[in-house]
Design a protein around this motif. Structure first.
Motif, PDB file in Angstrom:
ATOM      1  N   THR A   1      46.419 -25.634  -1.975  1.00 50.98           N
ATOM      2  CA  THR A   1      47.042 -24.052  -2.020  1.00 50.98           C
ATOM      3  C   THR A   1      47.414 -23.878  -3.342  1.00 50.98           C
ATOM      4  N   LEU A   2      48.240 -24.629  -3.743  1.00 50.31           N
ATOM      5  CA  LEU A   2      49.383 -24.530  -4.946  1.00 50.31           C
ATOM      6  C   LEU A   2      47.641 -24.406  -6.616  1.00 50.31           C
ATOM      7  N   TYR A   3      47.082 -25.531  -6.276  1.00 49.41           N
ATOM      8  CA  TYR A   3      45.914 -25.583  -7.156  1.00 49.41           C
ATOM      9  C   TYR A   3      45.432 -24.408  -6.883  1.00 49.41           C
ATOM     10  N   THR A   4      44.898 -24.055  -5.885  1.00 46.76           N
ATOM     11  CA  THR A   4      43.819 -22.610  -6.291  1.00 46.76           C
ATOM     12  C   THR A   4      44.853 -21.777  -6.559  1.00 46.76           C
TER      13      THR A   4
ATOM     14  N   TRP B   1      50.039 -15.825   2.750  1.00 46.49           N
ATOM     15  CA  TRP B   1      50.469 -15.035   1.692  1.00 46.49           C
ATOM     16  C   TRP B   1      50.531 -15.175   0.039  1.00 46.49           C
ATOM     17  N   ILE B   2      50.467 -16.455   0.130  1.00 49.17           N
ATOM     18  CA  ILE B   2      49.554 -16.483  -2.000  1.00 49.17           C
ATOM     19  C   ILE B   2      48.131 -16.068  -2.189  1.00 49.17           C
ATOM     20  N   LEU B   3      47.998 -16.511  -0.682  1.00 50.94           N
ATOM     21  CA  LEU B   3      46.446 -16.489  -1.144  1.00 50.94           C
ATOM     22  C   LEU B   3      45.971 -15.125  -0.905  1.00 50.94           C
ATOM     23  N   HIS B   4      46.313 -14.141   0.223  1.00 52.17           N
ATOM     24  CA  HIS B   4      46.598 -12.857   0.480  1.00 52.17           C
ATOM     25  C   HIS B   4      46.825 -12.348  -1.828  1.00 52.17           C
TER      26      HIS B   4
ATOM     27  N   SER C   1      57.057 -23.558  -2.010  1.00 50.26           N
ATOM     28  CA  SER C   1      56.848 -24.669  -1.831  1.00 50.26           C
ATOM     29  C   SER C   1      57.177 -26.577  -1.745  1.00 50.26           C
ATOM     30  N   LYS C   2      58.479 -26.282  -2.357  1.00 51.87           N
ATOM     31  CA  LYS C   2      59.878 -27.536  -2.812  1.00 51.87           C
ATOM     32  C   LYS C   2      59.667 -28.080  -1.482  1.00 51.87           C
ATOM     33  N   SER C   3      60.194 -27.006  -0.576  1.00 47.79           N
ATOM     34  CA  SER C   3      61.252 -27.893   0.609  1.00 47.79           C
ATOM     35  C   SER C   3      59.584 -28.700   1.196  1.00 47.79           C
TER      36      SER C   3
END
Length: 1099
Positions: free
Chosen positions: A878-881, A816-819, A860-862
């Motif tokens: 993914t967080l980095y990207t 979803w975040i990459l989208h 992402s925390k969980s």
């Protein structure tokens, strides 16, 4: 060159349309901004990693640096001692007082001593630990220090060419900065275009184009000379004539150097990525050569010519002005106006009737004028040939009562027999209409004014009087001689000098003129055939309209500061000449070249040359700006490779002054358009929509917004100016109302982002410091989010090589975040391409705030806490990207904050990019475009939003018992698979001992629950039995229902009232109907709630 920050509307009046609160998508963004300003300034995320080893690679410091550090350490020591003393002297307190004191102490911790940047200028910034006291929270001055001099030293802002001197394969992008006047400090009207232009430059640089943003200043002839003359008189009681031309010009050069550097320092403070190695000034050697080349060439072609014509004369500045430098003030009736140099106000808006006696008879002829003093220059009287009243007087003369002069009475169809008396006094040397009649009827052209506005030797007993004193005296004299008739109110336009506010006088002067018709036709053609695009569309329409009615341009200015005309009068021994005779003038790129021309023109004559003392209109040199700054008339590398330039970004208010003239001169002198696009930005007004004016106190210094300023300091700035007591009181009152607590420190990035957000391409911008400060909180959001991510990246973390194709194993949240990332990349590139600046700001704001920070980082925390090693690694990648691309995406708008944070991120393999300035801008990648994952994850977000709303509505803070019912298989499968994500995003009520059950549409609804519909296929149930007092909730709902019902009755009575409908405009009526509809919806909601609670009582 005047880069005006406001239109020519009357100062203090509202103009429209005014843009609404930015961004324009909805109220959500602004509400988020202003809401964030009330939250904890320290942010909600965890701390990050330490910076690099302080001792590693540190250079030996100079004695000066060490001394500076010692002084700062001493200040810090005193500050600490002061705090300790205050703590010791505090009396014992109760527990409640202690609690308040703890909060106060926390606030005091933010009041740190003055920050001192340790990085030597030009060196790469030394990054301190994010746990350092200056880095725990976002402090603009800390983040924004240390970067600019390094960027400049490294040459990041210079255009990059290949080994053969060619531009990038992707092309080039060049903006010539509209040069600010070198007359003082910059204001918000300059900050806006600089934010927009730098956004375009940085964006195109990151896209791989060869880019150049070329800086410079304009000498601003009239403005600068006027400022320096006033300063000279104020300080030394001297005029320019006391100094002489050479010394005065040198004084202006000295003054220019001082203010020039102040302007540049503000531009650098804002982060403008200018190539300072190419900085230009309109009176530089090469730009002066360009002026001479243009003037000489156009004179040789006959486009520039000499003529004795009426000009707009400013007696205050003692110079001619173009029509564009004259403001016309509309009057409807008798009005007293303040005029420079007069103690009492002067009467305008009236027409005065008087008689002229007919020579040789007792008859008189009645005429009328709005300027009685000009009758001293009358040389004829015109009547219509069909007017029977005056046929017997045609061919006779009227006798002037005050000077020895006869005025022939003649006929002309120009005269309207129905206007006034039908007889028109003619003053050919002081009126544009009379000028033409004087030429056609061979009347005398009698000048009655000296250059300083006093009456000259042609005015008899009135000689030496000031012109408006002479007005009063002429009327008195007419009354004395029995020739005065009456006065009447008369609507009229009063021409005012845009610079001095003096009344403009039409005056005969031999000047240099430029024929404009053919040049204007070519300029129209260049836009119509698409070689130049003008945005927005209404600016293009104005451009065409002005060029269609263009007049010849008066180039001469009677100043000392500026480009002296390269024109020489040929004085022939024994043959007197007339200055207005164009044949006696020659031009030359040098005096030697002019002399050679004169010798060829007048062989065997004893000649000498006298150079014209006048300078040229500032806009003449400014009109050459796009190509003279690239080296023209020389054949330079820049001229060959970077011309035509790409975009001219400016205010619509100088579309005619400057833009049209650049197009005309560019086409004529180079054969090419000077730029391919013109973007006209909105104008900055105050929060009440008024024009910015020093007398109103609403002119805002960008430095005050970036660095903050107390209210008293704002007041003190007003006192430094030349405001009269009344203006000072008005300005002070506005500042108190608009900035009761002064202006808070917002920083350059927040200032830039807010100005970009305001720019819709529509109406003017209403400046609001609250919104700008709200964007500072947005900067803090970015800062804390990055700090959190850095804190989660282990020291062993290595970002993988970039791949546009996500792994099949990545989670739904990652897909979803990459989208969202790739869609935002596509949309922001499209928006910037279309110059939709506000839309671009909204896109990146929503990606950062709504998608990355509020959703993905929270989700992402969980995973990072309880996921498998493989899941954690994937989430981190993914967080980095998502973060790295977010920083590069917003960098053109926020250069300092993004560099500060990007430099702390680890680099991907083989990525040696030295600065975010040179990083690659995000682009759309089809492989990341995943609408199915978007739909699935949006379902989770909608479900969790409903959960948070329900638990908040019933004040359930923990141990919440919730059920999500889904009627279609796809949604059911998604929610079952993503139950952990649902729990993570549902808030404390679930995470603190709560339960979330997933059931199908076939399953029985849970008893004792309140329901909230998510969509057609999903509902959320919250069990409230035993958690709330149902009777109390019913009672609350009934009270709300009663209040809403009363409101509906009142609203309906209003909107059904015929008398009210006739008085109220459509917008007001629509607003009141909307209120009624909202109240009706609230009634239905309360009725449903009551029914639900009644059902619960039965279960």
């Amino acid at each position: 060159m005047a880069l005006n920050a406001a239109s020519h509307n009357t100062t203090g009046e509202k103009t429209g349309p005014i843009s609404g609160q930015p961004p324009p998508t909805s109220d959500e963004t602004t509400a988020a901004l202003l809401g964030a300003a009330k939250q904890d300034p320290m942010g909600q995320h965890e701390g990050g990693h330490d910076g690099p080893d302080k001792e590693a690679g540190q250079k030996v410091k100079s004695e000066k640096q060490l001394d500076k550090e010692r002084k700062q350490a001493e200040k810090n020591k005193k500050f600490a001692a002061k705090k300790a003393k205050a703590a010791e002297s505090s009396p014992a307190t109760t527990s409640k007082t202690k609690e308040k004191k703890t909060k106060a102490d926390a606030s005091a911790e933010l009041e740190l001593p003055q920050y001192v940047e340790e990085t030597p200028p030009g060196e790469k910034k030394i990054l301190k630990s994010l746990d350092d006291e200056y880095h725990k929270a976002y402090i603009p001055k800390v983040v924004e220090s240390g970067w600019y001099s390094w960027w400049e030293k490294e040459g990041f802002f210079e255009p990059q060419f290949d080994s053969e001197g060619k531009v990038s394969e992707k092309g080039y992008f060049v903006i010539p900065e509209p040069p600010p006047n070198v007359t003082g400090k910059l204001h918000m009207g300059h900050a806006l275009p600089n934010a927009l232009q730098d956004t375009l430059i940085r964006w195109n640089r990151m896209r791989g184009l060869t880019t150049l943003w070329l800086p410079g200043c304009d000498h601003a002839g009239i403005s600068t000379q006027s400022v320096v003359e006033n300063m000279l008189w104020r300080r030394e009681k001297k005029t320019r004539y006391d100094l002489g031309r050479d010394k005065f010009v040198q004084t202006v050069w000295d003054w220019k150097e001082e203010y020039h550097q102040q302007i540049n320092s503000v531009l650098k403070r804002m982060g403008g990525s200018f190539d300072w190695t190419r900085e230009a000034f309109t009176m530089d050697t090469n730009l002066s050569a360009a002026v001479n080349e243009t003037f000489v060439r156009l004179h040789e072609e006959g486009i520039i010519y000499r003529a004795n014509r009426l000009v707009n004369w400013c007696t205050k500045l003692n110079t001619a002005l173009s029509n564009l430098e004259v403001d016309n003030k509309d009057l409807q009736e008798r009005t007293l106006l303040e005029v420079p140099g007069y103690e009492r106000k002067v009467e305008f808006g009236v027409i005065t009737y008087f008689y002229y006696p007919i020579d040789g008879s007792d008859e008189k002829i009645q005429v009328a004028t709005t300027r009685p003093e000009t009758m001293l220059g009358d040389s004829g009287i015109a009547v219509n040939p069909k007017d029977e009243r005056y046929k017997h007087l045609v061919g006779k003369n009227a006798r002037h009562p005050f000077v020895d002069r006869l005025l022939p009475i003649f006929t002309d169809d120009y005269v309207d027999p129905e206007f006034g008396t039908g007889a028109v006094k003619i003053t050919p040397a002081h009126d544009p209409n009379d000028f033409a009649l004087g030429k056609s009827h061979d009347l005398k052209f009698i000048n009655i004014l000296n250059d300083n506005g006093t009456m000259n030797h042609n005015t008899g007993e009135f000689e030496g009087m000031k012109r408006f004193d002479a007005r009063w005296k002429v009327i008195e004299a007419l009354k004395k001689d029995g020739l005065y008739v009456k006065w009447e109110n008369n609507p009229m336009k009063v021409p005012l000098c845009a610079k001095s506010k003096d009344i403009i006088e039409p005056l005969m002067k031999p000047q240099w003129w430029m024929s404009m018709r053919e040049l204007a036709d070519e300029a129209v053609k260049a836009v119509k055939d698409g070689r130049i695009v003008i945005r927005p569309e209404n600016a293009e329409k104005s451009y065409f309209k002005w060029l269609e009615g263009i007049n010849d341009w008066c180039l001469s200015r009677q100043l000392w500061w500026g480009h002296q005309a390269p024109a020489y009068f040929v004085e022939i021994k024994g043959e007197p000449g007339d200055d207005s005779d164009g044949e006696r003038w020659v031009t030359g790129r040098t005096e030697e070249a002019a002399f050679d021309k004169a010798k060829a023109k007048y062989p065997n004559k004893d000649i000498t040359l006298r150079r014209d003392e006048d300078v040229l209109d500032t806009w003449f040199s400014s009109g050459l700006w796009p190509f003279s700054t690239l080296g023209w008339p020389k054949e330079t590398h820049d001229m060959k490779t970077l011309y035509p330039t790409s975009v001219l970004e400016t205010g619509w208010d100088i579309l005619f002054f400057w833009v049209a003239r650049m197009i005309m001169l560019g086409l004529k002198m180079t054969g090419e358009v000077p730029f391919r696009e013109v973007y006209c930005h909105s104008l900055v007004r105050d929060s009440e929509g008024r024009k910015m004016s020093k007398s109103l106190g609403n002119v805002i210094d960008p430095l005050d917004v970036m660095e903050g300023i107390e209210l008293q300091a704002l007041h003190d700035k007003l006192k430094v100016g030349n405001l009269d007591p009344k203006e000072l009181a008005t300005a002070t009152k506005f500042q108190k109302a608009s900035f009761p607590d002064g202006i808070p420190e917002c920083g350059a990035d927040a200032l830039r982002f807010s100005l970009i957000s305001y720019t819709t391409g529509g109406g003017d911008i209403a400046f609001d410091i609250k919104v700008m400060h709200g964007y500072r909180r947005f900067c803090n959001k970015i800062y804390q989010a990055t700090k959190y991510v850095l804190g989660k990246l282990p020291s062993s973390f290595k970002p993988r090589p970039h791949s546009s194709c996500p792994s099949p194993k990545v989670s739904l949240a990652e897909r979803w975040i990459l989208h969202k990332l790739t869609i935002a990349s596509r949309e922001i590139n499209n928006a910037l391409t279309d110059r939709e600046f506000s839309n671009a700001a909204t896109i990146v704001y929503q990606y950062w705030y709504n998608h990355l920070c509020d959703v993905y980082i929270e989700n992402s925390k969980s995973i990072l806490q309880s996921g498998s090693p493989e899941e954690q690694e994937s989430a981190l990648q993914t967080l980095y990207t998502a973060l790295e691309r977010a920083l590069t995406m917003i960098h053109p708008m926020m250069p300092f904050l993004t560099e500060e944070l990007w430099q702390r991120l680890p680099r991907r393999p083989d990525d040696s990019t030295p600065s975010i300035v040179k990083a690659t801008y995000p682009v759309y990648e089809e492989e990341m475009d995943d609408p199915a994952s978007e739909e699935a994850y949006e379902l989770l977000l909608a479900v969790t939003k409903a959960i948070r709303s329900l638990t908040a509505a019933y004040n359930i803070k923990d141990n919440a018992e919730l059920t999500v019912q889904l009627s279609d298989e796809a949604s059911l499968r998604t929610c079952n698979e993503e139950l952990a994500s649902i729990r993570s995003l549902s808030g404390k009520s679930v995470n603190l001992g709560g339960k979330v059950n997933i059931i199908s549409g076939k399953d029985k609804k849970p008893p004792g629950s309140i329901v909230a519909a998510v969509n057609a296929s999903a509902s959320v149930f919250l069990k409230v039995t035993g958690r709330i007092d149902i009777n109390a909730e019913i009672e609350k709902a009934r009270k709300k229902l009663n209040a809403a019902s009363d409101g509906v009755k009142k609203q309906r009575a209003m909107v059904d009232d015929e008398a009210w409908r006739q008085k109220a405009d459509a917008k007001v009526q629509e607003g009141e109907r909307k209120k009624m509809e909202n109240l009706e919806a609230e009634c239905r909601e309360m009725e449903d709630s009551i029914a639900s609670f009644e059902t619960l009582k039965l279960e």
